[in-house]
Design a protein around this motif. Structure first.
Motif, PDB file in Angstrom:
ATOM      1  N   MET A 102      -5.497  -4.329   3.602  1.00 36.74           N
ATOM      2  CA  MET A 102      -4.022  -4.258   4.404  1.00 36.74           C
ATOM      3  C   MET A 102      -3.808  -3.786   5.574  1.00 36.74           C
ATOM      4  O   MET A 102      -2.875  -4.078   6.238  1.00 36.74           O
ATOM      5  CB  MET A 102      -3.038  -3.610   3.354  1.00 36.74           C
ATOM      6  CG  MET A 102      -2.688  -4.533   2.092  1.00 36.74           C
ATOM      7  SD  MET A 102      -1.086  -3.794   1.254  1.00 36.74           S
ATOM      8  CE  MET A 102      -0.101  -5.258   1.348  1.00 36.74           C
ATOM      9  N   GLY A 103      -4.787  -2.663   6.026  1.00 39.35           N
ATOM     10  CA  GLY A 103      -4.667  -2.078   7.175  1.00 39.35           C
ATOM     11  C   GLY A 103      -3.494  -2.260   8.155  1.00 39.35           C
ATOM     12  O   GLY A 103      -3.386  -3.256   8.767  1.00 39.35           O
ATOM     13  N   GLY A 104      -2.532  -1.473   8.093  1.00 42.63           N
ATOM     14  CA  GLY A 104      -1.345  -1.344   8.930  1.00 42.63           C
ATOM     15  C   GLY A 104      -0.526  -2.393   8.692  1.00 42.63           C
ATOM     16  O   GLY A 104       0.620  -2.508   9.333  1.00 42.63           O
ATOM     17  N   ASP A 105      -0.584  -2.885   7.422  1.00 42.33           N
ATOM     18  CA  ASP A 105       0.356  -4.240   7.058  1.00 42.33           C
ATOM     19  C   ASP A 105       1.046  -3.579   5.546  1.00 42.33           C
ATOM     20  O   ASP A 105       1.173  -4.563   4.977  1.00 42.33           O
ATOM     21  CB  ASP A 105      -0.120  -5.284   7.098  1.00 42.33           C
ATOM     22  CG  ASP A 105       0.972  -6.340   7.138  1.00 42.33           C
ATOM     23  OD1 ASP A 105       1.909  -6.437   7.230  1.00 42.33           O
ATOM     24  OD2 ASP A 105       0.407  -7.560   6.451  1.00 42.33           O
ATOM     25  N   ASP A 141      -0.129   3.706   7.934  1.00 45.36           N
ATOM     26  CA  ASP A 141      -1.494   3.780   7.694  1.00 45.36           C
ATOM     27  C   ASP A 141      -1.663   4.453   6.336  1.00 45.36           C
ATOM     28  O   ASP A 141      -3.131   4.767   6.244  1.00 45.36           O
ATOM     29  CB  ASP A 141      -2.135   4.470   8.738  1.00 45.36           C
ATOM     30  CG  ASP A 141      -1.689   6.002   8.792  1.00 45.36           C
ATOM     31  OD1 ASP A 141      -0.677   6.242   8.261  1.00 45.36           O
ATOM     32  OD2 ASP A 141      -2.141   6.708   9.599  1.00 45.36           O
ATOM     33  N   ARG A 142      -0.801   4.613   5.395  1.00 44.72           N
ATOM     34  CA  ARG A 142      -1.081   5.163   4.309  1.00 44.72           C
ATOM     35  C   ARG A 142      -0.136   5.299   3.388  1.00 44.72           C
ATOM     36  O   ARG A 142       1.218   4.995   3.584  1.00 44.72           O
ATOM     37  CB  ARG A 142      -1.645   6.779   4.485  1.00 44.72           C
ATOM     38  CG  ARG A 142      -0.466   7.603   4.899  1.00 44.72           C
ATOM     39  CD  ARG A 142      -1.145   8.880   5.157  1.00 44.72           C
ATOM     40  NE  ARG A 142       0.049  10.068   5.697  1.00 44.72           N
ATOM     41  CZ  ARG A 142       0.083  10.812   5.129  1.00 44.72           C
ATOM     42  NH1 ARG A 142      -0.264  11.344   3.971  1.00 44.72           N
ATOM     43  NH2 ARG A 142       1.369  11.684   5.646  1.00 44.72           N
ATOM     44  N   ILE A 143      -0.247   5.522   2.151  1.00 42.15           N
ATOM     45  CA  ILE A 143       0.996   5.691   1.152  1.00 42.15           C
ATOM     46  C   ILE A 143       0.341   6.865   0.204  1.00 42.15           C
ATOM     47  O   ILE A 143      -0.634   6.959  -0.149  1.00 42.15           O
ATOM     48  CB  ILE A 143       0.974   4.507   0.205  1.00 42.15           C
ATOM     49  CG1 ILE A 143       2.322   4.628  -0.593  1.00 42.15           C
ATOM     50  CG2 ILE A 143       0.000   3.989  -0.687  1.00 42.15           C
ATOM     51  CD1 ILE A 143       2.756   3.339  -1.433  1.00 42.15           C
ATOM     52  N   ALA A 147      -4.269   2.794   4.277  1.00 46.72           N
ATOM     53  CA  ALA A 147      -3.974   1.326   4.330  1.00 46.72           C
ATOM     54  C   ALA A 147      -5.048   0.410   4.106  1.00 46.72           C
ATOM     55  O   ALA A 147      -5.052  -0.586   3.622  1.00 46.72           O
ATOM     56  CB  ALA A 147      -3.244   1.069   5.613  1.00 46.72           C
ATOM     57  N   GLU A 148      -6.459   0.714   4.823  1.00 47.50           N
ATOM     58  CA  GLU A 148      -7.495  -0.097   4.915  1.00 47.50           C
ATOM     59  C   GLU A 148      -8.340  -0.282   3.478  1.00 47.50           C
ATOM     60  O   GLU A 148      -8.923  -1.077   3.261  1.00 47.50           O
ATOM     61  CB  GLU A 148      -8.523   0.493   5.790  1.00 47.50           C
ATOM     62  CG  GLU A 148      -9.043   1.747   5.617  1.00 47.50           C
ATOM     63  CD  GLU A 148      -8.444   2.924   6.155  1.00 47.50           C
ATOM     64  OE1 GLU A 148      -8.768   4.068   6.385  1.00 47.50           O
ATOM     65  OE2 GLU A 148      -7.326   2.451   7.008  1.00 47.50           O
ATOM     66  N   GLU A 149      -7.712   0.538   2.407  1.00 54.86           N
ATOM     67  CA  GLU A 149      -8.233   0.558   1.284  1.00 54.86           C
ATOM     68  C   GLU A 149      -7.521  -0.091   0.227  1.00 54.86           C
ATOM     69  O   GLU A 149      -7.785  -0.460  -0.867  1.00 54.86           O
ATOM     70  CB  GLU A 149      -8.733   2.075   0.619  1.00 54.86           C
ATOM     71  CG  GLU A 149      -9.565   2.645   1.382  1.00 54.86           C
ATOM     72  CD  GLU A 149      -9.833   4.188   0.941  1.00 54.86           C
ATOM     73  OE1 GLU A 149      -9.415   4.573  -0.254  1.00 54.86           O
ATOM     74  OE2 GLU A 149     -10.615   5.062   1.534  1.00 54.86           O
ATOM     75  N   ILE A 150      -6.359  -0.616   0.580  1.00 51.12           N
ATOM     76  CA  ILE A 150      -5.167  -1.184  -0.077  1.00 51.12           C
ATOM     77  C   ILE A 150      -5.465  -2.583  -0.112  1.00 51.12           C
ATOM     78  O   ILE A 150      -5.342  -3.193   0.949  1.00 51.12           O
ATOM     79  CB  ILE A 150      -3.863  -0.527   0.176  1.00 51.12           C
ATOM     80  CG1 ILE A 150      -3.771   1.121  -0.042  1.00 51.12           C
ATOM     81  CG2 ILE A 150      -2.896  -1.442  -0.769  1.00 51.12           C
ATOM     82  CD1 ILE A 150      -2.454   1.509   0.231  1.00 51.12           C
TER      83      ILE A 150
END
Length: 77
Positions: free
Chosen positions: A1-4, A34-36, A53-56
């Motif tokens: 999802m990176g940044g989205d 960039d994160r949750i 975010a890049e892991e989601i």
């Protein structure tokens, strides 16, 4: 999802699905581009987990079932 990341707010119950397929349920504690951060009660009390975010792969909001408040009124004689 990176940044989205989708629009979720602190206090919402969500399921985070990571790119590796693992699923994580919890309450949104914090969210940014960039994160949750999810929190839930675990074996050692309240636990917070940060997901970049890049892991989601996906975030799904959970429907929290309504509840009925019952007030018991009685008299003591």
């Amino acid at each position: 999802m990176g940044g989205d990341l989708p629009t979720v707010k602190p206090g919402q119950q969500v399921t985070v699905i990571l790119v590796d397929g693992s699923r994580h349920d919890g309450e949104v504690i914090a969210v940014s581009n960039d994160r949750i951060v999810l929190g839930k009660v675990g074996n050692y009390g309240f636990e917070e987990t940060v997901f970049p975010a890049e892991e989601i792969a996906e975030i799904k909001t959970q429907k929290v079932p309504g509840f009925l408040s019952v007030i018991a009124v009685g008299t003591v004689v």
